[in-house]
Design a protein around this motif. Structure first.
Motif, PDB file in Angstrom:
ATOM      1  N   ALA A  93     124.111 -77.039  29.679  1.00 28.91           N
ATOM      2  CA  ALA A  93     124.069 -75.471  29.338  1.00 28.91           C
ATOM      3  C   ALA A  93     125.488 -75.012  29.811  1.00 28.91           C
ATOM      4  O   ALA A  93     126.156 -74.154  29.134  1.00 28.91           O
ATOM      5  CB  ALA A  93     123.076 -74.821  29.707  1.00 28.91           C
ATOM      6  N   ASP A  96     130.662 -76.458  27.229  1.00 27.90           N
ATOM      7  CA  ASP A  96     130.965 -76.061  26.011  1.00 27.90           C
ATOM      8  C   ASP A  96     131.545 -76.842  24.832  1.00 27.90           C
ATOM      9  O   ASP A  96     131.742 -76.793  23.882  1.00 27.90           O
ATOM     10  CB  ASP A  96     131.818 -74.762  25.880  1.00 27.90           C
ATOM     11  N   LEU A 125     117.915 -73.976  25.542  1.00 31.68           N
ATOM     12  CA  LEU A 125     119.195 -74.389  25.022  1.00 31.68           C
ATOM     13  C   LEU A 125     119.297 -74.632  23.697  1.00 31.68           C
ATOM     14  O   LEU A 125     120.639 -74.256  23.263  1.00 31.68           O
ATOM     15  CB  LEU A 125     118.733 -75.990  25.808  1.00 31.68           C
ATOM     16  N   ARG A 131     122.944 -70.980  27.442  1.00 33.88           N
ATOM     17  CA  ARG A 131     124.612 -71.759  27.342  1.00 33.88           C
ATOM     18  C   ARG A 131     125.492 -70.881  27.924  1.00 33.88           C
ATOM     19  O   ARG A 131     125.234 -69.528  27.982  1.00 33.88           O
ATOM     20  CB  ARG A 131     125.046 -71.960  25.794  1.00 33.88           C
TER      21      ARG A 131
END
Length: 353
Positions: A93, A96, A125, A131
């Protein structure tokens, strides 16, 4: 007459070696080089890992690609005693660079509550709800890769893929299914009677001893527990329907197979529980496709447990750890009745899997 002159002495002086002349400088240089190498390796590792959490490990694909496929492993019995799956989800999470997830499941299932919790976190998620960073609120496709066993609670978690097509892969020899709920109960009252041992517990109500091993279960108690497992099974089927739209259209087909029966991969494909036959690499390729890339342009990684200070010092870091079979926590887990999404004969031993 002997001469008073001393005999001449010949002294052969060895030529000083380059190492002898410059040895201190060479040793100092070597030590400095080793320190630089260690520092560079530490910096390299820190690029991939953060202290204290699951440690990222290169698995497949382009090693230095920016985009990643994260392989989250669910191994062994699913239990509150083991939080490693949750730790992997949290790690993903925060990253990126991850564009898709492969959920690698090799599990007979486990407790109802923790199976449901992990399903909940995986759905968060997948939708991007948990996230962080640049990937915040961005959906993250999930593909399942079943190992040798993905049964009961394992399949419950697998349904977290949602309604994404071609998202559940099983190996040719995978065993799956076992859709059902069990609350273990062992009646030892006859054995205790033979030894003239009687349960003389004091409880606020007879139902407080509903799963006591020292008394025969009454019909009232059995009806109460049956209602519980039936409700849990309905929830199990709802999760499957959310991930397998075909069962939304034909719920009776799911009712027919939600009996606790296990299935081979071919049977599971025919019954629409599995999409395709394939290995981990096939699931990673599909995840890359869903993430808008391919395996030649993505780095596939998985995670291992962070080593303890002792492991780091001795170089004996373990990828997985097992619960101590004699710990108080393990013994309490074995003795505490609970409901399971589980395929197997000893549901009370999940803590020492």
């Amino acid at each position: 007459m002997p001469s008073d002159q001393p005999s001449p002495q010949i002294i052969i002086q060895q030529k000083e070696s380059m190492f002898g002349r410059y040895g201190k400088f060479l040793i100092a240089g070597l030590v400095l080089a080793i320190m630089v190498i260690i520092g560079m390796r530490t910096a390299y590792q820190s690029y991939f890992n953060e202290a204290g959490g699951p440690q990222e490990r290169y698995l497949h694909g382009e090693r230095f690609a920016q985009k990643k496929i994260a392989v989250i492993k669910v191994s062994g019995t699913i239990s509150e005693a083991d939080t490693f799956v949750k730790e992997q989800i949290d790690r993903v999470a925060k990253d990126d660079q991850v564009v898709a997830v492969v959920l690698r499941i090799n599990s007979p299932g486990g407790t109802v509550t923790y199976s449901d919790y992990l399903h909940h976190k995986l759905r968060q998620l997948a939708t991007g709800e948990i996230r962080q960073g640049a990937g915040k609120d961005q959906p993250l496709p999930i593909v399942v890769s079943m190992g040798s066993l993905c049964a009961s609670g394992g399949y419950y978690i697998a349904s977290a893929v949602g309604d994404t097509p071609d998202s559940i892969f099983a190996e040719p020899a995978t065993i799956t299914g076992s859709i059902g709920v069990i609350i273990p109960h062992y009646d030892l009252s006859g054995l205790l009677a033979n030894w003239s041992i009687e349960n003389d517990s004091i409880a606020t109500h007879p139902l407080k001893e509903i799963l006591s091993m020292t008394k025969e279960m009454t019909e009232e108690q059995r009806e109460i527990l049956q209602t519980l497992v039936d409700e849990m099974l309905d929830d199990f089927k709802d999760k499957i329907k959310a991930g397998r739209p075909v069962f939304q259209e034909h719920p009776q087909d799911l009712d027919e197979i939600a009996t606790g029966q296990i299935f081979s991969t071919d049977q599971a494909i025919e019954l629409k529980l599995v999409d395709k036959k394939g290995y981990l690499e096939d699931a990673m390729a599909r995840a890359a496709e869903l993430g808008g890339t391919d395996l030649q342009n993505v780095r596939c990684v998985d995670y291992k447990r962070a080593p303890s200070a002792f492991d780091a010092l001795t170089g004996n870091a373990k990828i997985e750890s097992k619960a101590d079979p004699m710990s108080i926590q393990t013994l309490q887990n074995m003795a505490t009745p609970r409901a399971y999404f589980l395929y197997g004969g000893l549901p009370g031993l999940e803590a020492i899997e």
